[in-house]
Design a protein around this motif. Structure first.
Motif, PDB file in Angstrom:
ATOM      1  N   MET A  28      -5.467 -19.687   0.268  1.00 15.80           N
ATOM      2  CA  MET A  28      -6.022 -20.097   1.371  1.00 15.80           C
ATOM      3  C   MET A  28      -6.108 -21.656   1.365  1.00 15.80           C
ATOM      4  O   MET A  28      -6.698 -22.141   0.595  1.00 15.80           O
ATOM      5  CB  MET A  28      -7.338 -19.587   1.522  1.00 15.80           C
ATOM      6  CG  MET A  28      -7.801 -19.864   2.922  1.00 15.80           C
ATOM      7  SD  MET A  28      -9.866 -18.935   3.317  1.00 15.80           S
ATOM      8  CE  MET A  28      -9.167 -17.431   3.480  1.00 15.80           C
ATOM      9  N   ILE A  57      -8.692 -24.074   5.935  1.00 12.77           N
ATOM     10  CA  ILE A  57      -8.982 -22.576   6.324  1.00 12.77           C
ATOM     11  C   ILE A  57     -10.133 -22.171   5.649  1.00 12.77           C
ATOM     12  O   ILE A  57     -11.228 -21.448   6.149  1.00 12.77           O
ATOM     13  CB  ILE A  57      -7.857 -21.790   6.255  1.00 12.77           C
ATOM     14  CG1 ILE A  57      -6.608 -22.247   7.021  1.00 12.77           C
ATOM     15  CG2 ILE A  57      -8.196 -20.206   6.631  1.00 12.77           C
ATOM     16  CD1 ILE A  57      -6.932 -22.295   8.432  1.00 12.77           C
ATOM     17  N   THR A  58     -10.306 -22.600   4.322  1.00 15.34           N
ATOM     18  CA  THR A  58     -11.452 -22.058   3.641  1.00 15.34           C
ATOM     19  C   THR A  58     -12.963 -22.818   4.251  1.00 15.34           C
ATOM     20  O   THR A  58     -13.847 -22.116   4.187  1.00 15.34           O
ATOM     21  CB  THR A  58     -11.365 -22.712   2.105  1.00 15.34           C
ATOM     22  OG1 THR A  58     -10.102 -22.003   1.574  1.00 15.34           O
ATOM     23  CG2 THR A  58     -12.386 -22.235   1.077  1.00 15.34           C
ATOM     24  N   ASP A  64     -10.234 -18.927  10.859  1.00 17.87           N
ATOM     25  CA  ASP A  64     -10.086 -18.487   9.369  1.00 17.87           C
ATOM     26  C   ASP A  64      -9.502 -16.931   9.626  1.00 17.87           C
ATOM     27  O   ASP A  64      -8.331 -16.781   8.765  1.00 17.87           O
ATOM     28  CB  ASP A  64     -11.491 -18.122   8.866  1.00 17.87           C
ATOM     29  CG  ASP A  64     -11.392 -17.233   7.665  1.00 17.87           C
ATOM     30  OD1 ASP A  64     -10.715 -17.547   6.756  1.00 17.87           O
ATOM     31  OD2 ASP A  64     -12.289 -16.343   7.636  1.00 17.87           O
ATOM     32  N   TRP A  65      -9.803 -16.056  10.320  1.00 21.76           N
ATOM     33  CA  TRP A  65      -9.081 -14.725  10.642  1.00 21.76           C
ATOM     34  C   TRP A  65      -7.704 -14.900  11.210  1.00 21.76           C
ATOM     35  O   TRP A  65      -6.865 -14.233  10.708  1.00 21.76           O
ATOM     36  CB  TRP A  65     -10.127 -13.851  11.374  1.00 21.76           C
ATOM     37  CG  TRP A  65     -11.113 -13.241  10.448  1.00 21.76           C
ATOM     38  CD1 TRP A  65     -12.372 -13.587  10.242  1.00 21.76           C
ATOM     39  CD2 TRP A  65     -10.917 -12.346   9.299  1.00 21.76           C
ATOM     40  NE1 TRP A  65     -13.011 -12.803   9.484  1.00 21.76           N
ATOM     41  CE2 TRP A  65     -12.106 -12.070   8.957  1.00 21.76           C
ATOM     42  CE3 TRP A  65      -9.818 -11.410   9.170  1.00 21.76           C
ATOM     43  CZ2 TRP A  65     -12.311 -11.221   7.654  1.00 21.76           C
ATOM     44  CZ3 TRP A  65     -10.082 -10.709   7.981  1.00 21.76           C
ATOM     45  CH2 TRP A  65     -11.269 -10.515   7.235  1.00 21.76           C
ATOM     46  N   TYR A 100     -17.792 -14.878   1.027  1.00 22.61           N
ATOM     47  CA  TYR A 100     -17.192 -16.280   1.031  1.00 22.61           C
ATOM     48  C   TYR A 100     -17.372 -16.733  -0.503  1.00 22.61           C
ATOM     49  O   TYR A 100     -16.416 -17.335  -1.084  1.00 22.61           O
ATOM     50  CB  TYR A 100     -17.832 -17.266   1.948  1.00 22.61           C
ATOM     51  CG  TYR A 100     -17.549 -18.851   1.661  1.00 22.61           C
ATOM     52  CD1 TYR A 100     -16.333 -19.509   1.960  1.00 22.61           C
ATOM     53  CD2 TYR A 100     -18.505 -19.399   0.922  1.00 22.61           C
ATOM     54  CE1 TYR A 100     -16.140 -20.387   1.783  1.00 22.61           C
ATOM     55  CE2 TYR A 100     -18.271 -20.816   0.533  1.00 22.61           C
ATOM     56  CZ  TYR A 100     -17.120 -21.589   1.025  1.00 22.61           C
ATOM     57  OH  TYR A 100     -16.871 -22.859   0.614  1.00 22.61           O
ATOM     58  N   TRP A 153      -5.472 -17.248  10.097  1.00 22.92           N
ATOM     59  CA  TRP A 153      -4.787 -17.340   9.026  1.00 22.92           C
ATOM     60  C   TRP A 153      -4.630 -16.217   8.396  1.00 22.92           C
ATOM     61  O   TRP A 153      -3.475 -15.779   7.739  1.00 22.92           O
ATOM     62  CB  TRP A 153      -5.433 -18.501   8.305  1.00 22.92           C
ATOM     63  CG  TRP A 153      -4.578 -18.717   7.062  1.00 22.92           C
ATOM     64  CD1 TRP A 153      -3.399 -19.821   7.229  1.00 22.92           C
ATOM     65  CD2 TRP A 153      -4.514 -18.297   5.854  1.00 22.92           C
ATOM     66  NE1 TRP A 153      -3.026 -19.571   5.773  1.00 22.92           N
ATOM     67  CE2 TRP A 153      -3.688 -18.760   4.873  1.00 22.92           C
ATOM     68  CE3 TRP A 153      -5.310 -17.177   5.272  1.00 22.92           C
ATOM     69  CZ2 TRP A 153      -3.469 -18.528   3.541  1.00 22.92           C
ATOM     70  CZ3 TRP A 153      -5.275 -16.932   3.867  1.00 22.92           C
ATOM     71  CH2 TRP A 153      -4.211 -17.626   3.191  1.00 22.92           C
ATOM     72  N   ALA A 209     -13.036 -23.626   7.314  1.00 23.54           N
ATOM     73  CA  ALA A 209     -13.573 -22.885   8.539  1.00 23.54           C
ATOM     74  C   ALA A 209     -14.164 -21.558   8.114  1.00 23.54           C
ATOM     75  O   ALA A 209     -15.174 -21.259   8.851  1.00 23.54           O
ATOM     76  CB  ALA A 209     -12.203 -22.710   9.435  1.00 23.54           C
ATOM     77  N   TYR A 210     -13.891 -21.030   7.051  1.00 28.81           N
ATOM     78  CA  TYR A 210     -14.510 -19.698   6.661  1.00 28.81           C
ATOM     79  C   TYR A 210     -15.868 -20.068   6.128  1.00 28.81           C
ATOM     80  O   TYR A 210     -16.864 -19.335   6.591  1.00 28.81           O
ATOM     81  CB  TYR A 210     -13.773 -19.263   5.248  1.00 28.81           C
ATOM     82  CG  TYR A 210     -14.203 -18.035   4.724  1.00 28.81           C
ATOM     83  CD1 TYR A 210     -15.035 -17.112   5.273  1.00 28.81           C
ATOM     84  CD2 TYR A 210     -13.472 -17.620   3.631  1.00 28.81           C
ATOM     85  CE1 TYR A 210     -15.320 -15.920   4.550  1.00 28.81           C
ATOM     86  CE2 TYR A 210     -13.480 -16.294   2.967  1.00 28.81           C
ATOM     87  CZ  TYR A 210     -14.778 -15.496   3.259  1.00 28.81           C
ATOM     88  OH  TYR A 210     -15.048 -14.302   2.971  1.00 28.81           O
TER      89      TYR A 210
END
Length: 124
Positions: A44, A48-49, A87-88, A24, A90, A51-52
């Motif tokens: 991204m 989404i970032t 995340d994944w 990350y 996406w 969520a990562y």
């Protein structure tokens, strides 16, 4: 499941999830531009970032809780799993097939940790 087994799983999970944190941090550019995703890859989105970040940092903290047999590890590891699914999901939609094995492994391990936390004995 014995407390010793759960603690061992928690310690191994901490190491695994710290690799996710490093990934990350590389993604957001903390290690310089050389570690960032290559040009041409889809950018991204910020959500989404986020969520990562929730997924990887939540997994590390949840794994510490698992190693300590804390009850708060369970909801934190489930939150982490949900964030990593976002995340994944996406990544699977917008990246090449090369990311599928890693993403599948990350999601299976995240799910397994959440399930272990649900069955883990609690510290007294």
């Amino acid at each position: 499941m014995s407390p010793t087994t759960v603690r061992l799983i928690g310690v191994v999970a901490i190491i695994w999830n710290l690799m996710g944190v490093a990934s990350y941090l590389a993604h957001v550019g903390l290690f310089g531009d050389a570690a960032r995703p290559p040009e041409g890859d889809a950018e991204m989105p910020m959500l989404i970032t986020a969520a990562y970040a929730i997924g990887v940092f939540g997994a590390v903290i949840g794994s510490v809780g698992l190693a300590m047999l804390k009850s708060w590890a369970k909801p934190l590891l489930w939150l982490s799993f949900a964030a990593l699914v976002i995340d994944w999901g996406w990544v699977f939609m917008y990246s090449g097939a090369g990311s599928i094995p890693l993403g599948a492994a990350v999601l299976v391990i995240a799910l397994a940790l959440a399930l272990v936390a649900g069955r883990a004995p609690r510290a007294r």
